[in-house]
Design a protein around this motif. Structure first.
Motif, PDB file in Angstrom:
ATOM      1  N   LEU A 285      -8.839   3.572   2.175  1.00 58.64           N
ATOM      2  CA  LEU A 285      -8.240   3.376   0.921  1.00 58.64           C
ATOM      3  C   LEU A 285      -9.176   3.370  -0.295  1.00 58.64           C
TER       4      LEU A 285
ATOM      5  N   ASN B 184      -7.240   6.542  -7.012  1.00 61.48           N
ATOM      6  CA  ASN B 184      -6.786   7.751  -7.826  1.00 61.48           C
ATOM      7  C   ASN B 184      -6.383   7.096  -9.196  1.00 61.48           C
TER       8      ASN B 184
ATOM      9  N   VAL C 279      -3.180   5.480  -5.195  1.00 59.06           N
ATOM     10  CA  VAL C 279      -4.426   5.660  -3.994  1.00 59.06           C
ATOM     11  C   VAL C 279      -3.536   6.181  -2.961  1.00 59.06           C
ATOM     12  N   THR C 280      -5.610   6.759  -2.112  1.00 62.36           N
ATOM     13  CA  THR C 280      -5.440   7.743  -1.215  1.00 62.36           C
ATOM     14  C   THR C 280      -5.828   6.898  -0.213  1.00 62.36           C
ATOM     15  N   ARG C 281      -5.894   7.374   1.232  1.00 63.80           N
ATOM     16  CA  ARG C 281      -5.665   7.160   2.224  1.00 63.80           C
ATOM     17  C   ARG C 281      -6.364   8.039   3.245  1.00 63.80           C
TER      18      ARG C 281
ATOM     19  N   GLU D 284       0.562   4.504  -2.629  1.00 63.65           N
ATOM     20  CA  GLU D 284       0.580   5.567  -2.229  1.00 63.65           C
ATOM     21  C   GLU D 284       1.588   6.569  -2.611  1.00 63.65           C
ATOM     22  N   ARG D 285       3.267   5.866  -3.319  1.00 61.34           N
ATOM     23  CA  ARG D 285       3.849   7.118  -3.418  1.00 61.34           C
ATOM     24  C   ARG D 285       2.903   7.652  -4.506  1.00 61.34           C
TER      25      ARG D 285
ATOM     26  N   ILE E 219       0.885  -0.825  -0.181  1.00 61.70           N
ATOM     27  CA  ILE E 219       0.050  -0.174   0.392  1.00 61.70           C
ATOM     28  C   ILE E 219       1.129   1.489   0.218  1.00 61.70           C
ATOM     29  N   ARG E 220       1.887   1.303   0.955  1.00 60.51           N
ATOM     30  CA  ARG E 220       2.713   2.583   0.547  1.00 60.51           C
ATOM     31  C   ARG E 220       3.862   2.143  -0.868  1.00 60.51           C
TER      32      ARG E 220
ATOM     33  N   GLN F 227       0.940   7.433  -5.842  1.00 65.04           N
ATOM     34  CA  GLN F 227      -0.250   8.580  -6.354  1.00 65.04           C
ATOM     35  C   GLN F 227      -1.496   7.847  -6.781  1.00 65.04           C
TER      36      GLN F 227
ATOM     37  N   HIS G  64      -8.627   2.764   8.517  1.00 65.84           N
ATOM     38  CA  HIS G  64      -7.752   3.483   7.528  1.00 65.84           C
ATOM     39  C   HIS G  64      -8.121   2.742   6.398  1.00 65.84           C
TER      40      HIS G  64
END
Length: 113
Positions: free
Chosen positions: A73, A76, A62-64, A57-58, A53-54, A60, A71
């Protein structure tokens, strides 16, 4: 020097390179979900899912958001659209180049009797 665009593209393509991360994105394409619900069907630890997931997210992808202890998710699609546009530009470039090469190769030989 790597531009911000190239760095975003690198992160997106790296994120998409793993089947677990692609499966997470597939699940999130159905709608927002809790991290624990995303992790449930995978036969790996929650810690491993968190690492995936990180990376998403890096990139972008996925947004949290936090709601209390939960949490959530969400997918995007922006970086995916950007990567698709880059891939399409590469495809068009190489199709044009290969078409030009084919035309040259199909020209009748001149000066050979």
């Amino acid at each position: 020097m790597v531009s911000a665009y190239e760095e975003r593209l690198d992160h997106t393509l790296t994120a998409l390179a793993d089947p677990t991360r692609r499966a997470i994105l597939q699940r999130l394409s159905q709608g927002e979900s809790r991290v624990t619900d995303i992790a449930e069907p995978f036969d790996i630890s929650l810690n491993s899912i968190s690492k995936h997931i990180r990376i998403l997210e890096r990139a972008q992808l996925v947004t949290r958001r936090k709601a209390g202890r939960e949490h959530w998710l969400a997918f995007n699609r922006g970086p995916l659209d950007e990567a698709a546009a880059w891939i399409e530009a590469q495809r068009m470039f190489w199709n044009d180049r290969l078409d030009a090469l084919e035309r040259e190769l199909n020209k009748p030989d001149e000066g050979i009797s």
